[in-house]
Write an enzyme that holds these catalytic residues in place. Structure first.
Site, short mmCIF file in Angstrom:
data_model
loop_
_atom_site.label_atom_id
_atom_site.label_comp_id
_atom_site.label_asym_id
_atom_site.label_seq_id
_atom_site.Cartn_x
_atom_site.Cartn_y
_atom_site.Cartn_z
N HIS A 46 0.82 -1.31 0.10
CA HIS A 46 0.22 0.01 0.23
C HIS A 46 1.01 1.50 0.02
CE1 HIS A 46 -3.25 -2.60 0.46
NE2 HIS A 46 -3.32 -2.76 1.80
N ASP A 64 -2.59 -10.97 -1.55
CA ASP A 64 -3.05 -10.43 -0.43
C ASP A 64 -4.59 -10.20 -0.64
OD1 ASP A 64 -1.84 -9.09 2.25
OD2 ASP A 64 -3.61 -8.04 1.61
N HIS A 73 -6.24 -7.70 0.07
CA HIS A 73 -6.55 -6.31 -0.18
C HIS A 73 -5.55 -6.00 -1.64
CE1 HIS A 73 -6.76 -6.50 4.36
NE2 HIS A 73 -7.86 -6.01 3.64
N ASP A 77 -4.51 -13.59 4.64
CA ASP A 77 -5.76 -12.83 4.86
C ASP A 77 -6.97 -13.12 4.02
OD1 ASP A 77 -4.60 -11.49 3.06
OD2 ASP A 77 -4.80 -9.52 4.27
#
Length: 328
Positions: free
Chosen positions: A119, A161, A163, A238
């Site tokens: 990110h 991931d 995200h 995740d």
């Protein structure tokens, strides 16, 4: 198989903070006990010059001296401290060491026990990510490779991931030498996503079969569009069904199958692979760590394949060929 850690640099977080800092030390403890074939090394910090291959000098300086604005600290999700700055450098350094390992020996696998900080943008962090370790590793390996080879190094980033890797996607948006693939929850963070070279958005509640089918199609599309010389794999825990932030429903078996698919994709092309752990926010910390242990167990099986077939010979290069990319 070499793996690099920095879990002893612990961020002083406020009481009740949702980031599970303890998972890193727990992962190292279990690897040392259960998988002694993983050769654990303390990560060295990335230098200013290495970070500047991707990040703005003013941002690097602000992380180093603590002059990040309150708004920037909120976006990262961590309050600034000397330990935060040091850990961020070493999280990048771990991926750099893993990448140098596999490129220096011409193949195989190596890992970062943390990392996958996808990110982070050039001039800011976000979502518990300060610097973007995969982006720095891609740029540094390309630079070191260029010293000894005429053909540029092409890098595939396979981001699994839950995200989307928005920072990574933005950093390489106009770069045909790096292919960014992200398989992620459609309605999950970040809510403003950046276009990757290939984005696969999954609905809430997606389970093993649908996920693995989508991954198979994505890897086929990656192979059709791009020929890398290095794979960087973000093996987030995740997507697991027990994750507090994931919203997908993958089982332990499904995540193990995911890892096998990515590693087999790289192995079948004799591509060196570096993996990092990315996110993992299980209601039960041990469930997150178990996903990660399973990833390492799978990686060891593929590392044994490399040892059984020396990379230079498997790749069709002359006997005695040695690729070496020392630190600058």
């Amino acid at each position: 198989m070499h793996a690099y850690y920095a879990d002893h640099f612990v961020l002083p977080l406020p009481s009740g903070h949702r980031f599970p800092m303890a998972k890193y030390g727990r992962l190292r403890e279990r690897l040392a006990r259960e998988l002694p074939e993983v050769d654990l090394h303390e990560a060295l910090p990335a230098s200013d010059g290495e970070l500047a291959l991707v990040h703005a000098p003013a941002y690097i300086a602000a992380v180093a001296d603590g002059s990040l604005s309150p708004a920037m600290q909120r976006e990262i999700g961590f309050p600034w401290s000397p330990a935060m700055a040091e850990r961020a450098r070493r999280s990048v350094g771990a991926t750099l060491q893993a990448a140098r390992r596999v490129m220096g020996q011409g193949g195989g696998l190596a890992a970062n026990l943390a990392g996958g900080t996808h990110h982070a943008y050039a001039d800011k962090g976000g979502g518990f990510c300060v610097f973007n370790d995969f982006a720095v590793a891609a740029r540094l390996m390309q630079a070191e490779h260029a010293r000894r080879h005429r053909q540029p190094l092409r890098v595939a980033i396979v981001d699994l991931d839950v995200h989307q890797g928005n920072g990574t996607a933005r950093l390489f948006a106009a770069d045909p030498s790096v292919f960014t693939l992200s398989l992620h929850g459609a309605k999950n963070f970040p809510f403003r996503k950046e276009p990757s070279d290939l984005d696969v958005e999954l609905p809430d509640g997606c389970g093993d079969d649908d996920y693995l089918h989508a991954l198979d199609l994505a890897l086929d599309e990656l192979a059709r569009r791009f020929e890398p010389g290095l794979v960087l794999y973000l093996a987030g825990a995740d997507p697991h069904e027990g994750d507090r932030l994931g919203r997908l429903k993958l089982s332990f078996d499904g995540l193990e199958a995911r890892d096998r698919r990515v590693m087999d994709w790289a192995w079948s092309r004799r591509l060196p692979l570096v993996f990092a752990m990315g996110g993992g926010y299980g209601h039960d910390l041990e469930a997150t760590v178990q996903v990660q242990i399973n990833t390492y167990r799978t990686a060891l099986a593929f590392e044994r394949r490399w040892l059984a077939r020396p990379p230079a010979l498997a790749a069709g290069t002359p006997s005695g060929t040695h690729w070496h990319n020392p630190a600058p």
